[in-house]
Design an enzyme around this catalytic site. Structure first.
Site, mmCIF file in Angstrom:
data_model
loop_
_atom_site.group_PDB
_atom_site.id
_atom_site.type_symbol
_atom_site.label_atom_id
_atom_site.label_comp_id
_atom_site.label_asym_id
_atom_site.label_seq_id
_atom_site.Cartn_x
_atom_site.Cartn_y
_atom_site.Cartn_z
ATOM 1 N N GLU A 80 -32.654 1.688 53.221
ATOM 2 C CA GLU A 80 -31.290 1.308 52.931
ATOM 3 C C GLU A 80 -30.196 2.347 53.881
ATOM 4 O O GLU A 80 -29.097 2.223 53.713
ATOM 5 C CB GLU A 80 -30.976 1.831 51.574
ATOM 6 C CG GLU A 80 -31.825 1.162 50.478
ATOM 7 C CD GLU A 80 -31.218 1.250 49.107
ATOM 8 O OE1 GLU A 80 -30.212 1.886 48.691
ATOM 9 O OE2 GLU A 80 -32.216 1.430 48.314
ATOM 10 N N CYS A 112 -33.855 -0.818 46.868
ATOM 11 C CA CYS A 112 -35.018 -0.322 46.558
ATOM 12 C C CYS A 112 -36.294 -1.235 46.477
ATOM 13 O O CYS A 112 -37.467 -0.934 47.025
ATOM 14 C CB CYS A 112 -35.230 0.830 45.321
ATOM 15 S SG CYS A 112 -33.961 1.964 45.369
ATOM 16 N N HIS A 235 -40.543 1.786 39.697
ATOM 17 C CA HIS A 235 -39.337 2.453 40.462
ATOM 18 C C HIS A 235 -38.816 3.641 39.772
ATOM 19 O O HIS A 235 -38.551 3.590 38.601
ATOM 20 C CB HIS A 235 -38.353 1.558 40.771
ATOM 21 C CG HIS A 235 -37.210 2.178 41.443
ATOM 22 N ND1 HIS A 235 -37.516 2.839 42.791
ATOM 23 C CD2 HIS A 235 -36.059 2.110 41.262
ATOM 24 C CE1 HIS A 235 -36.030 3.264 43.070
ATOM 25 N NE2 HIS A 235 -35.398 3.029 42.101
HETATM 26 P P1 HMG Z 1 -24.558 10.745 33.148
HETATM 27 O O1 HMG Z 1 -23.824 9.594 32.829
HETATM 28 O O2 HMG Z 1 -23.691 12.014 33.569
HETATM 29 O O3 HMG Z 1 -25.670 11.408 32.142
HETATM 30 O O4 HMG Z 1 -25.609 10.271 34.494
HETATM 31 P P2 HMG Z 1 -25.830 10.982 30.866
HETATM 32 O O5 HMG Z 1 -24.613 11.470 29.892
HETATM 33 O O6 HMG Z 1 -26.256 9.581 30.559
HETATM 34 O O7 HMG Z 1 -27.031 12.039 30.554
HETATM 35 C C1 HMG Z 1 -28.449 11.749 31.063
HETATM 36 C C2 HMG Z 1 -29.429 12.178 30.009
HETATM 37 O O8 HMG Z 1 -29.443 13.633 29.869
HETATM 38 C C3 HMG Z 1 -29.299 11.654 28.663
HETATM 39 O O9 HMG Z 1 -30.374 11.339 28.080
HETATM 40 C C4 HMG Z 1 -28.415 12.665 27.785
HETATM 41 O O10 HMG Z 1 -28.462 12.635 26.469
HETATM 42 C C5 HMG Z 1 -29.058 13.803 28.341
HETATM 43 P P3 HMG Z 1 -30.765 9.932 27.176
HETATM 44 O O11 HMG Z 1 -29.698 9.924 26.281
HETATM 45 O O12 HMG Z 1 -30.386 8.732 28.252
HETATM 46 O O13 HMG Z 1 -32.105 10.221 26.845
HETATM 47 N N1 HMG Z 1 -28.358 15.133 28.275
HETATM 48 C C6 HMG Z 1 -29.072 16.359 28.016
HETATM 49 N N2 HMG Z 1 -30.426 16.481 27.824
HETATM 50 C C7 HMG Z 1 -30.823 17.870 27.545
HETATM 51 N N3 HMG Z 1 -29.636 19.060 27.635
HETATM 52 C C8 HMG Z 1 -28.320 18.608 27.898
HETATM 53 C C9 HMG Z 1 -28.092 17.290 27.954
HETATM 54 N N4 HMG Z 1 -26.973 16.466 28.292
HETATM 55 C C10 HMG Z 1 -27.028 15.311 28.523
HETATM 56 N N5 HMG Z 1 -27.595 19.501 27.869
HETATM 57 C C11 HMG Z 1 -27.021 8.893 35.596
HETATM 58 C C12 HMG Z 1 -26.866 9.657 34.480
HETATM 59 C C13 HMG Z 1 -28.555 8.416 35.654
HETATM 60 C C14 HMG Z 1 -26.023 7.430 35.278
HETATM 61 C C15 HMG Z 1 -26.552 9.224 36.953
HETATM 62 O O14 HMG Z 1 -27.479 10.521 37.279
HETATM 63 C C16 HMG Z 1 -26.567 8.363 38.042
HETATM 64 O O15 HMG Z 1 -25.484 7.290 38.108
HETATM 65 N N6 HMG Z 1 -27.393 8.024 38.807
HETATM 66 C C17 HMG Z 1 -27.386 7.239 39.944
HETATM 67 C C18 HMG Z 1 -27.742 5.762 39.399
HETATM 68 C C19 HMG Z 1 -29.277 5.707 39.015
HETATM 69 O O16 HMG Z 1 -30.256 6.482 39.212
HETATM 70 N N7 HMG Z 1 -29.667 4.555 38.291
HETATM 71 C C20 HMG Z 1 -30.966 4.159 38.000
HETATM 72 C C21 HMG Z 1 -31.098 2.615 37.678
HETATM 73 S S1 HMG Z 1 -30.568 1.742 39.226
HETATM 74 C C22 HMG Z 1 -31.980 2.133 40.398
HETATM 75 O O17 HMG Z 1 -32.861 2.381 40.152
HETATM 76 C C23 HMG Z 1 -31.794 1.530 41.675
HETATM 77 C C24 HMG Z 1 -31.499 3.048 42.972
HETATM 78 O O18 HMG Z 1 -32.550 3.594 43.070
HETATM 79 C C25 HMG Z 1 -30.684 2.195 43.874
HETATM 80 C C26 HMG Z 1 -31.437 1.135 44.758
HETATM 81 O O19 HMG Z 1 -31.800 0.185 44.351
HETATM 82 O O20 HMG Z 1 -31.302 1.196 45.939
HETATM 83 C C27 HMG Z 1 -30.541 3.865 42.185
#
Ligand code: HMG
Length: 405
Positions: A80, A112, A235
């Site tokens: 990418e 990806c 992935h």
């Molecule tokens: P966010 O919205 O800030 O995080 O970002 P959140 O509020 O969803 O929290 C994440 C997890 O941490 C949650 O767990 C919380 O509860 C927990 P869940 O409820 O989901 O089980 N949490 C805690 N745990 C312990 N102690 C604490 C605490 N606070 C919260 N104190 C997000 C998360 C992944 C959305 C962000 O990092 C992001 O945007 N990442 C990039 C996008 C991504 O990775 N997407 C994945 C799917 S798409 C994909 O895989 C394609 C990609 O590789 C690109 C391509 O294809 O080229 C990205």
């Protein structure tokens, strides 16, 4: 029928890593969110003299140990982070790896999933040319904006696969279930260094494409039955998604969580937890992790593979692990490569990210950062220059980019 599959599997990560507990402190986020919520411990950071070409060449050089390079008929780069809008990055790989002139070289793209598209093309190539080999190189730097929720899911690295009609690691049945839908969950316009992402929507699409590609694979294309899988590998944008993906797969396949427990999740995430997202390479680093860190002997067993690329396309397929596969892997070398990385500060990571090659054709020579086998050594006249490192350098003090006009 000819058996075609993976004969060589190696990955490369840069020699520097950022501790996510340090990043959490610097961003004012509870560290539990990164370490437990996302399941990540460290993320690989590429220094200024590493890019997708140099990292890809380092992974491929290892995968080609003991391989007669004259037999390679195809090298495909999936990334990418293409360095040129016209010339395929695979051209640089072709020269750096000293591949024969009769070897075709090109690049593929679909976020990806591009790694799996490249693998699919390599399978077709080898099935038509069983006496030759194909080299698939996947390399990326996952970059999001500082302070964004996605920042903790960055990473960098490359993976290389040698595809052969006599695979030592795994046979791949060329049955691919597919789910495609145009959406804006994650994208990077050509003028931006960092990706844009709608994080929660991207996870929703990841899961929808898993269900869709599984349905296509299982019900329309007659793929392997869920109960015949020994493990499931997916992935990995961040480690904790593996548990959630497995739960979703069991649900859509109509299997209770208890009956599907053996599909596991942890060992496919062991490497990713320390590296972060490597986009196109991520699924194959997860496969290396499963085969190298898992305790179970998987010889003769089936592994379900889920590839997701934002935008979006999901692909589901299966591989059968070959007897004696561990002899063709590099578990010790990979553990050493990960352990020996140097921890860098948040300030160092931010400083490196701010560095760019000039866009006005000036000549720039980059200093050495670490002891990588291949490196981006600079640019001149709008051309990138790469070299094979001659000397092993372990910097006591990290050098800075040296611009000369
Ligand atoms: P966010 O919205 O800030 O995080 O970002 P959140 O509020 O969803 O929290 C994440 C997890 O941490 C949650 O767990 C919380 O509860 C927990 P869940 O409820 O989901 O089980 N949490 C805690 N745990 C312990 N102690 C604490 C605490 N606070 C919260 N104190 C997000 C998360 C992944 C959305 C962000 O990092 C992001 O945007 N990442 C990039 C996008 C991504 O990775 N997407 C994945 C799917 S798409 C994909 O895989 C394609 C990609 O590789 C690109 C391509 O294809 O080229 C990205």
């Amino acid at each position: 029928m000819t058996t075609i599959g993976i004969d060589g599997l190696r990955f490369y990560v840069p020699a520097y890593a950022l501790d996510l507990a340090d990043l959490a402190r610097a961003r004012g986020v509870p560290e539990g969110k990164f370490l437990h919520g996302l399941g990540q411990r460290t993320m690989a950071v590429a220094p200024p003299d590493q890019d997708v070409i140099s990292m890809g060449a380092s992974a491929a050089e290892q995968a080609l140990i003991g391989v007669d390079r004259d037999r390679i008929g195809m090298v495909v780069l999936s990334t990418e982070d293409g360095v040129d809008m016209s010339k395929a990055g695979a051209m640089y790989l072709h020269r750096l790896l000293e591949l024969p002139a009769s070897c075709q070289a090109y690049e593929v793209k679909q976020a990806c999933t591009a790694g799996t598209v490249a693998l699919q093309q390599a399978l077709f190539y080898v099935s038509a040319n069983p006496d030759r080999l194909a080299l698939v190189v996947m390399a990326d730097e996952a970059r999001y904006a500082f302070h964004s929720p996605a920042e903790a899911t960055q990473g960098a690295g490359a993976c290389a696969l040698v595809i052969s009609a006599r695979p030592r690691i795994a046979e791949i049945t060329p049955v691919f279930g597919v789910y495609t839908e145009e959406v804006a969950d994650f994208w990077r316009p050509v003028y931006r260094e960092e990706a844009l992402v709608d994080g929660h929507f991207s996870i929703e699409m990841y899961m929808r494409a898993l269900a869709g590609s599984w349905a296509d694979y299982a019900f329309l294309r007659g793929g392997v039955k869920i109960e015949d899988f020994a493990r499931f590998c997916c992935h990995l944008p961040f480690a904790r998604i593996a548990d959630k993906a497995r739960a979703r797969l069991l649900k859509v396949a109509g299997v209770t969580p208890d009956k599907g427990r053996h599909l596991g999740a942890d060992d496919c995430a062991s490497y990713g937890r320390e590296i972060g997202n490597t986009y196109t390479a991520s699924l194959y680093v997860a496969l290396a992790s499963l085969l190298e860190t898992g305790q179970e002997d998987l010889a003769g067993r089936e592994v379900g593979m889920y590839s997701y690329g934002s935008g979006c396309m999901g692909m589901f397929f299966a591989l059968r692990v070959m007897p004696g596969y561990t002899a063709a892997l590099a578990a010790k070398e990979n553990a050493k490569m990960l352990q020996q990385r140097q921890r860098i500060s948040v300030a160092q990571y931010e400083e490196w990210r701010g560095q760019r090659l000039p866009e006005d054709g000036r000549t720039v020579r980059l200093d050495h950062f670490g002891s990588a086998r291949f490196r981006l050594c600079g640019c001149a006249g709008h051309r990138r220059c790469y070299e094979r490192s001659k000397t092993k350098i372990t910097p006591a003090v990290l050098p800075v980019m040296n611009h000369t006009s």
